[in-house]
Design an enzyme around this catalytic site. Sequence first.
Site, PDB file in Angstrom:
ATOM      1  N   SER A 138      45.969  35.398  47.390  1.00 12.05           N
ATOM      2  CA  SER A 138      44.913  34.449  47.753  1.00 12.05           C
ATOM      3  C   SER A 138      44.737  33.341  46.732  1.00 12.05           C
ATOM      4  O   SER A 138      44.507  33.613  45.560  1.00 12.05           O
ATOM      5  CB  SER A 138      43.564  35.179  47.864  1.00 12.05           C
TER       6      SER A 138
ATOM      7  N   HIS B  76      46.099  31.594  52.871  1.00 10.35           N
ATOM      8  CA  HIS B  76      47.495  32.019  52.913  1.00 10.35           C
ATOM      9  C   HIS B  76      48.263  31.087  53.846  1.00 10.35           C
ATOM     10  O   HIS B  76      48.008  31.056  55.045  1.00 10.35           O
ATOM     11  CB  HIS B  76      47.610  33.456  53.420  1.00 10.35           C
TER      12      HIS B  76
ATOM     13  N   HIS C 171      48.706  41.521  55.463  1.00  9.63           N
ATOM     14  CA  HIS C 171      47.839  42.618  55.033  1.00  9.63           C
ATOM     15  C   HIS C 171      47.690  43.652  56.140  1.00  9.63           C
ATOM     16  O   HIS C 171      47.617  43.309  57.317  1.00  9.63           O
ATOM     17  CB  HIS C 171      46.442  42.086  54.676  1.00  9.63           C
TER      18      HIS C 171
ATOM     19  N   TYR D 290      45.019  45.181  56.766  1.00 11.40           N
ATOM     20  CA  TYR D 290      43.733  44.994  57.451  1.00 11.40           C
ATOM     21  C   TYR D 290      43.793  43.966  58.565  1.00 11.40           C
ATOM     22  O   TYR D 290      42.924  43.913  59.420  1.00 11.40           O
ATOM     23  CB  TYR D 290      42.606  44.643  56.457  1.00 11.40           C
ATOM     24  N   GLU D 291      44.830  43.140  58.552  1.00 13.36           N
ATOM     25  CA  GLU D 291      44.959  42.159  59.631  1.00 13.36           C
ATOM     26  C   GLU D 291      45.428  42.821  60.931  1.00 13.36           C
ATOM     27  O   GLU D 291      45.446  42.184  61.979  1.00 13.36           O
ATOM     28  CB  GLU D 291      45.952  41.070  59.228  1.00 13.36           C
TER      29      GLU D 291
ATOM     30  N   ALA E  77      44.443  39.198  44.471  1.00 15.80           N
ATOM     31  CA  ALA E  77      43.048  39.077  44.054  1.00 15.80           C
ATOM     32  C   ALA E  77      42.466  40.471  44.102  1.00 15.80           C
ATOM     33  O   ALA E  77      42.790  41.242  45.008  1.00 15.80           O
ATOM     34  CB  ALA E  77      42.294  38.159  45.014  1.00 15.80           C
TER      35      ALA E  77
ATOM     36  N   MET F 273      43.341  45.075  48.432  1.00 15.33           N
ATOM     37  CA  MET F 273      43.773  45.469  49.786  1.00 15.33           C
ATOM     38  C   MET F 273      45.241  45.148  50.043  1.00 15.33           C
ATOM     39  O   MET F 273      45.639  44.920  51.188  1.00 15.33           O
ATOM     40  CB  MET F 273      42.891  44.760  50.821  1.00 15.33           C
ATOM     41  N   SER F 274      46.032  45.114  48.978  1.00  8.37           N
ATOM     42  CA  SER F 274      47.449  44.773  49.183  1.00  8.37           C
ATOM     43  C   SER F 274      48.297  45.449  48.117  1.00  8.37           C
ATOM     44  O   SER F 274      47.901  46.442  47.512  1.00  8.37           O
ATOM     45  CB  SER F 274      47.630  43.244  49.113  1.00  8.37           C
TER      46      SER F 274
ATOM     47  N   ASN G  64      36.201  38.878  41.314  1.00  8.98           N
ATOM     48  CA  ASN G  64      34.785  39.272  41.382  1.00  8.98           C
ATOM     49  C   ASN G  64      34.660  40.650  40.762  1.00  8.98           C
ATOM     50  O   ASN G  64      35.629  41.382  40.680  1.00  8.98           O
ATOM     51  CB  ASN G  64      34.318  39.327  42.848  1.00  8.98           C
TER      52      ASN G  64
ATOM     53  N   HIS H  72      33.820  36.383  50.461  1.00  9.12           N
ATOM     54  CA  HIS H  72      35.187  35.869  50.399  1.00  9.12           C
ATOM     55  C   HIS H  72      35.235  34.481  49.744  1.00  9.12           C
ATOM     56  O   HIS H  72      36.173  34.157  49.027  1.00  9.12           O
ATOM     57  CB  HIS H  72      35.796  35.821  51.809  1.00  9.12           C
TER      58      HIS H  72
HETATM   59  N1  HPA Z   1      37.508  44.669  46.779  1.00  6.63           N
HETATM   60  C1  HPA Z   1      38.669  44.719  47.464  1.00  6.63           C
HETATM   61  N2  HPA Z   1      39.520  43.721  47.526  1.00  6.63           N
HETATM   62  C2  HPA Z   1      39.232  42.601  46.833  1.00  6.63           C
HETATM   63  C3  HPA Z   1      38.043  42.476  46.098  1.00  6.63           C
HETATM   64  C4  HPA Z   1      37.149  43.567  46.058  1.00  6.63           C
HETATM   65  O1  HPA Z   1      36.070  43.542  45.426  1.00  6.63           O
HETATM   66  N3  HPA Z   1      38.068  41.228  45.530  1.00  6.63           N
HETATM   67  C5  HPA Z   1      39.218  40.641  45.928  1.00  6.63           C
HETATM   68  N4  HPA Z   1      39.923  41.469  46.721  1.00  6.63           N
END
Ligand code: HPA
Length: 282
Positions: free
Chosen positions: A38, A69, A91, A93-94, A121, A219-220, A243, A255
């Site tokens: 990202s 992306h 991903h 999750y997609e 990220a 998540m990757s 974050n 996001h």
């Molecule tokens: N959790 C999961 N995936 C992420 C996060 C998070 O806090 N920040 C960026 N990708």
Amino acid sequence: MMTEDSRPEILYERAEHAARIVRAHYGEEVRTAVVLGSGLGAFADQLEEQVALDYADIPGFARSTVEGHAGRLVIGKTNGVSIAAMQGRFHYYEGYSFEEVTFPMRVLGALGVRSVLLTNAAGGINLAFDQGALMIISDHLNLMGANPLRGANDDRFGARFPDMSEVYARDFQEIAVEEGKAIGLELRRGVYAALSGPSYETPAEIRMLRTLGADAVGMSTAPEAIVARHMGLKVLGISCITNMAAGVLDQPINHAEVMETGARVREKFTELLRRVIPRLSA
Ligand code: HPA
């Protein structure tokens, strides 16, 4: 050109087929690849003598749907070394299968790539981390619920039960530390926990992950790293802590914030990539 119908069915042959199409656009040997997470896609734009292929033009590639992306494979030179850069990834999750998520790794392997740098990220779980920090992945916890190698094994890729005792190559980690120091970046190092998403975690889940030994969550990356190791590629992983994870600070995660931090760190991260990538050879 092969038609839609004449595409091979077996994964190994599909990967070879896609690699032939990529090679038709870029003839030189490519030994190193980078997956840009990202907000990091800009790195690829700086490659010299580049060619870019939309994922839509690579047979077997799915299409990336998430904001930030671009969905292109860019091949070109940095410091005189040819590298392949994925601007965006797929991903789980997609809604893609693990096979779709990791198909680009198969294609890179078929192209002759031997080293891959996976960026992402991630949320910071380790309380000593700050938002905007960069973390070298020392190891991962694959908590996505399945393994991308599940199903019939094709020995041409690798072994049925591949060793995972050093997924993230130690010498590559040292290269990243060195290059970070050289530009005044203090890199963190830690364990990346991969969850399926797409919801961010609950504070209780983050406490659980901390207890399990995770320093960051995302998540990757884990599926790609497993598939890369299956083929014997050497892997380096770097997370941008966009974050602090849920419950660490008294504020929700969104996001937009993740993207903002990505943008703030982009220049330093890009500089690090520019220095590290030419040194990653297997
Ligand atoms: N959790 C999961 N995936 C992420 C996060 C998070 O806090 N920040 C960026 N990708």
